[in-house]
Design a protein around this motif. Structure first.
Motif, PDB file in Angstrom:
ATOM      1  N   LEU A   1       1.737  10.968   0.346  1.00  0.00           N
ATOM      2  CA  LEU A   1       2.585  12.032   0.948  1.00  0.00           C
ATOM      3  C   LEU A   1       2.063  13.193   1.030  1.00  0.00           C
ATOM      4  O   LEU A   1       2.121  14.118   1.828  1.00  0.00           O
ATOM      5  CB  LEU A   1       4.265  11.979   0.722  1.00  0.00           C
ATOM      6  CG  LEU A   1       5.106  13.036   1.200  1.00  0.00           C
ATOM      7  CD1 LEU A   1       5.210  12.327   2.787  1.00  0.00           C
ATOM      8  CD2 LEU A   1       6.434  13.099   0.256  1.00  0.00           C
ATOM      9  N   VAL A   2       1.593  13.666  -0.262  1.00  0.00           N
ATOM     10  CA  VAL A   2       1.038  14.971  -0.564  1.00  0.00           C
ATOM     11  C   VAL A   2      -0.450  14.673  -1.301  1.00  0.00           C
ATOM     12  O   VAL A   2      -0.336  13.814  -2.159  1.00  0.00           O
ATOM     13  CB  VAL A   2       1.945  15.835  -1.482  1.00  0.00           C
ATOM     14  CG1 VAL A   2       1.197  17.414  -1.601  1.00  0.00           C
ATOM     15  CG2 VAL A   2       3.022  16.396  -0.859  1.00  0.00           C
ATOM     16  N   ALA A   3      -1.426  15.306  -0.798  1.00  0.00           N
ATOM     17  CA  ALA A   3      -2.686  15.079  -1.564  1.00  0.00           C
ATOM     18  C   ALA A   3      -3.265  16.286  -1.834  1.00  0.00           C
ATOM     19  O   ALA A   3      -3.650  17.117  -0.931  1.00  0.00           O
ATOM     20  CB  ALA A   3      -3.686  14.155  -0.688  1.00  0.00           C
ATOM     21  N   ILE A   4      -3.590  16.771  -2.988  1.00  0.00           N
ATOM     22  CA  ILE A   4      -4.091  17.945  -3.341  1.00  0.00           C
ATOM     23  C   ILE A   4      -5.506  17.635  -4.122  1.00  0.00           C
ATOM     24  O   ILE A   4      -5.502  17.233  -5.173  1.00  0.00           O
ATOM     25  CB  ILE A   4      -3.219  18.800  -4.216  1.00  0.00           C
ATOM     26  CG1 ILE A   4      -1.842  19.056  -3.850  1.00  0.00           C
ATOM     27  CG2 ILE A   4      -3.773  20.117  -4.555  1.00  0.00           C
ATOM     28  CD1 ILE A   4      -1.022  19.691  -4.455  1.00  0.00           C
TER      29      ILE A   4
ATOM     30  N   ILE B   1       5.026  -0.342   4.919  1.00  0.00           N
ATOM     31  CA  ILE B   1       6.149  -0.287   5.806  1.00  0.00           C
ATOM     32  C   ILE B   1       5.932   0.332   7.063  1.00  0.00           C
ATOM     33  O   ILE B   1       6.123  -0.154   8.131  1.00  0.00           O
ATOM     34  CB  ILE B   1       7.245   0.380   5.139  1.00  0.00           C
ATOM     35  CG1 ILE B   1       7.792  -0.378   3.733  1.00  0.00           C
ATOM     36  CG2 ILE B   1       8.532   0.659   6.180  1.00  0.00           C
ATOM     37  CD1 ILE B   1       8.569   0.399   3.036  1.00  0.00           C
ATOM     38  N   LEU B   2       5.150   1.524   7.191  1.00  0.00           N
ATOM     39  CA  LEU B   2       4.958   2.174   8.286  1.00  0.00           C
ATOM     40  C   LEU B   2       3.932   1.196   9.343  1.00  0.00           C
ATOM     41  O   LEU B   2       4.199   1.372  10.434  1.00  0.00           O
ATOM     42  CB  LEU B   2       4.114   3.434   8.106  1.00  0.00           C
ATOM     43  CG  LEU B   2       5.085   4.500   7.532  1.00  0.00           C
ATOM     44  CD1 LEU B   2       4.151   5.845   7.081  1.00  0.00           C
ATOM     45  CD2 LEU B   2       6.293   4.910   8.462  1.00  0.00           C
TER      46      LEU B   2
ATOM     47  N   ILE C   1       4.329   7.716  -2.164  1.00  0.00           N
ATOM     48  CA  ILE C   1       5.619   6.851  -2.164  1.00  0.00           C
ATOM     49  C   ILE C   1       5.275   5.458  -1.868  1.00  0.00           C
ATOM     50  O   ILE C   1       4.549   5.035  -1.120  1.00  0.00           O
ATOM     51  CB  ILE C   1       6.313   7.222  -0.642  1.00  0.00           C
ATOM     52  CG1 ILE C   1       6.663   8.596  -0.790  1.00  0.00           C
ATOM     53  CG2 ILE C   1       7.409   6.364  -0.270  1.00  0.00           C
ATOM     54  CD1 ILE C   1       7.529   9.041   0.584  1.00  0.00           C
ATOM     55  N   PRO C   2       5.679   4.690  -2.978  1.00  0.00           N
ATOM     56  CA  PRO C   2       5.211   3.191  -3.077  1.00  0.00           C
ATOM     57  C   PRO C   2       5.596   2.466  -1.830  1.00  0.00           C
ATOM     58  O   PRO C   2       6.663   2.504  -1.430  1.00  0.00           O
ATOM     59  CB  PRO C   2       5.998   2.712  -4.439  1.00  0.00           C
ATOM     60  CG  PRO C   2       6.207   3.799  -5.061  1.00  0.00           C
ATOM     61  CD  PRO C   2       6.522   5.011  -4.066  1.00  0.00           C
TER      62      PRO C   2
ATOM     63  N   ALA D   1       0.766  -1.185   0.049  1.00  0.00           N
ATOM     64  CA  ALA D   1      -0.173  -0.151  -0.093  1.00  0.00           C
ATOM     65  C   ALA D   1       0.958   1.321  -0.056  1.00  0.00           C
ATOM     66  O   ALA D   1       1.764   1.540   0.777  1.00  0.00           O
ATOM     67  CB  ALA D   1      -0.934   0.008   1.281  1.00  0.00           C
ATOM     68  N   ALA D   2       0.661   2.005  -0.942  1.00  0.00           N
ATOM     69  CA  ALA D   2       1.558   3.579  -0.995  1.00  0.00           C
ATOM     70  C   ALA D   2       0.970   4.436  -0.038  1.00  0.00           C
ATOM     71  O   ALA D   2      -0.130   4.509   0.450  1.00  0.00           O
ATOM     72  CB  ALA D   2       1.287   3.742  -2.508  1.00  0.00           C
TER      73      ALA D   2
END
Length: 496
Positions: A292-295, A321-322, A315-316, A288-289
């Protein structure tokens, strides 16, 4: 009239948003006041006594208003959320009762000594009073967060039938009170409180330091000696405040970012529905990506933040990972796997605002440290403006963080056990809920305005003066100290 469920939720949100300002201020100031008290006893430098007196005034008014608004919140459980009180009262009421008996009375008992007893007790007892007040303040947070964290990750309970109703009964108090969420919430909240106050202190100090620099430094030739000395003392007071606040920011701001990352991973493990809302993850994906920024590219994206309505910088595999702590192929559950979901837009945008503020605080602390190292901490006008503008942002970040925490749990008031729709008092009408909502909005707005007015007056009055007799008394050290116990004034209290 407004639906009683919606009105009750809005009323509780309003009262909580206003109330949280006051305990954050008092909890955040507590360690500072212990330090200032210790320094005022150990050092003959009057700047520490002035620091203690000045910030104690703000602490005291915050404590008083916080106590009043906190009591109202507890009454709301009975007036607006009686069904919740009936369902979880045995477990939820225990921590609140202990908070009152243990933490509040400890704090209230020693607060009188701390605020009014400096000239009436010895140094040792006075330092004990400072520590007791700080301990009571933080113990209040312990029991309040135990109650709230149990609602997030309930443990140590059984569901039983009483009077034809399903209610919670405690079977393992240790598991219930030390539930998985509590340590994460407590550490993050207390660190946020200290950081918020450090930002506030830095912003106020930057204003006076900047104004002093604009007026030509620590004094000018046209003023008499007494006025010039007073200006010099005040300038040194605010410079000391700015340095101390910046040192605390350098520790707490990076810690909040690192701890927040681990905290989000814990949320992914224990409340995957909330984590999915935080990331607007509608479908289960592996990997799951991370957005980072969503406009938004369409107005509807503000209220329905799906990927197709946004221009995103992804960020792929980073969300995987998080969520997992390092596994790039970890599947992140999507919202479609849950029955009912929180208002995704509120959680999604609030989480991003909180993260953005967290990184801004780190950058601000590093910026200040860089200027300090190069001897420009007191002359950098842009830094001063940034600190002034950021003074309330720590409190804003706390508010936004609680929005993520509470709205992200919806539609549950107790995760997996009781829905918010079923928690409201069954006999409450829309008219009653609307009238109390309007009344609370007016009263709490007045309280907030009044509190702001008083704090502003305290700040504009500046640090209290220490007359010659008091200074001599301080240097003598009282009955519990001696000149040999004193340490030189720390470098932080001097000028560059």
């Amino acid at each position: 009239m407004v639906d009683p469920v919606f009105a009750s939720r809005l009323q509780f949100a309003l009262t909580t948003i206003v109330h949280i300002i006051f305990p954050v201020m008092s909890m955040g100031l507590a360690p500072f006041l212990v330090y200032f008290t210790w320094k005022s006893i150990r050092s003959s430098d009057p700047v520490w006594e002035r620091q203690r007196r000045f910030w104690t005034e703000i602490f005291a008014i915050s404590f008083v208003v916080g106590t009043v608004t906190g009591l109202v919140l507890e009454f709301e459980f009975g007036t607006n959320f009686a069904a919740f009180a009936t369902f979880a009262g045995e477990l939820f009421g225990g921590p609140l009762a202990v908070e009152g008996m243990m933490a509040f009375f400890l704090e209230a008992t020693f607060l009188g000594v701390f605020v009014f007893g400096r000239e009436k007790v010895g140094d040792a007892l006075y330092l004990v009073s400072a520590v007791a007040v700080a301990l009571g303040t933080w113990l209040s947070a312990v029991w309040i967060l135990i109650a709230n964290s149990w609602m997030q990750t309930p443990r140590g309970y059984e569901l039983v039938q009483r009077g034809g109703r399903t209610v919670v009964t405690v079977v393992d108090p240790v598991a219930a009170y030390l539930n998985p969420r509590f340590p994460w919430m407590f550490v993050h909240m207390q660190s946020a409180a200290v950081l918020s106050v450090a930002l506030f202190m830095a912003g106020v100090a930057a204003y006076f330091v900047s104004r002093s620099s604009a007026d030509g430094g620590e004094g000018d030739d046209d003023r008499d000696d007494d006025e010039s000395d007073s200006r010099t003392d005040d300038t040194r007071f605010w410079r000391t405040t700015l340095k101390i606040a910046l040192l605390v920011m350098l520790v707490t701001a990076p810690f909040q970012v690192v701890h927040g990352d681990s905290y989000a991973r814990h949320v992914a493990d224990t409340q995957p529905q909330k984590f999915a809302a935080m990331e607007a993850q509608y479908e289960t994906e592996a990997p799951a990506a991370l957005h980072l920024v969503a406009i938004p590219t369409d107005p509807s994206a503000f209220t329905d933040p799906r990927a197709e309505n946004l221009w995103t910088l992804d960020i792929p595999a980073l969300a995987s990972i998080l969520a997992s702590g390092g596994n790039p192929t970890y599947p992140v559950q999507g919202l479609e796997t849950f029955q009912g979901s929180p208002p995704v837009a509120i959680v999604f945008w609030s989480f991003r605002m909180m993260v953005l503020l967290g990184f801004w605080f780190v950058g601000l602390a590093v910026w200040g440290a860089y200027r300090w190292r190069h001897g420009e901490l007191f002359t950098d006008r842009r830094l001063h403006l940034a600190l002034m503008g950021s003074a309330p942002l720590g409190f804003a970040a706390v508010e936004i963080g609680w929005i993520v925490t509470e709205v992200g749990r919806q539609p549950w008031v107790v995760q997996g056990l009781l829905r918010t729709q079923s928690a409201v008092s069954p006999g409450l009408t829309g008219t009653e809920a609307t009238l109390t909502l309007v009344g609370f909005a007016l009263v709490y707005t007045g309280l907030l305005v009044g509190y702001g007015y008083v704090v502003r007056r305290i700040i504009r009055s500046g640090p209290p003066e220490i007359d010659a007799a008091e200074s001599a008394s301080t240097e003598e050290g009282g009955e519990d100290s001696s000149p040999s116990d004193r340490t030189p004034t720390a470098e932080v209290s001097g000028d560059d």
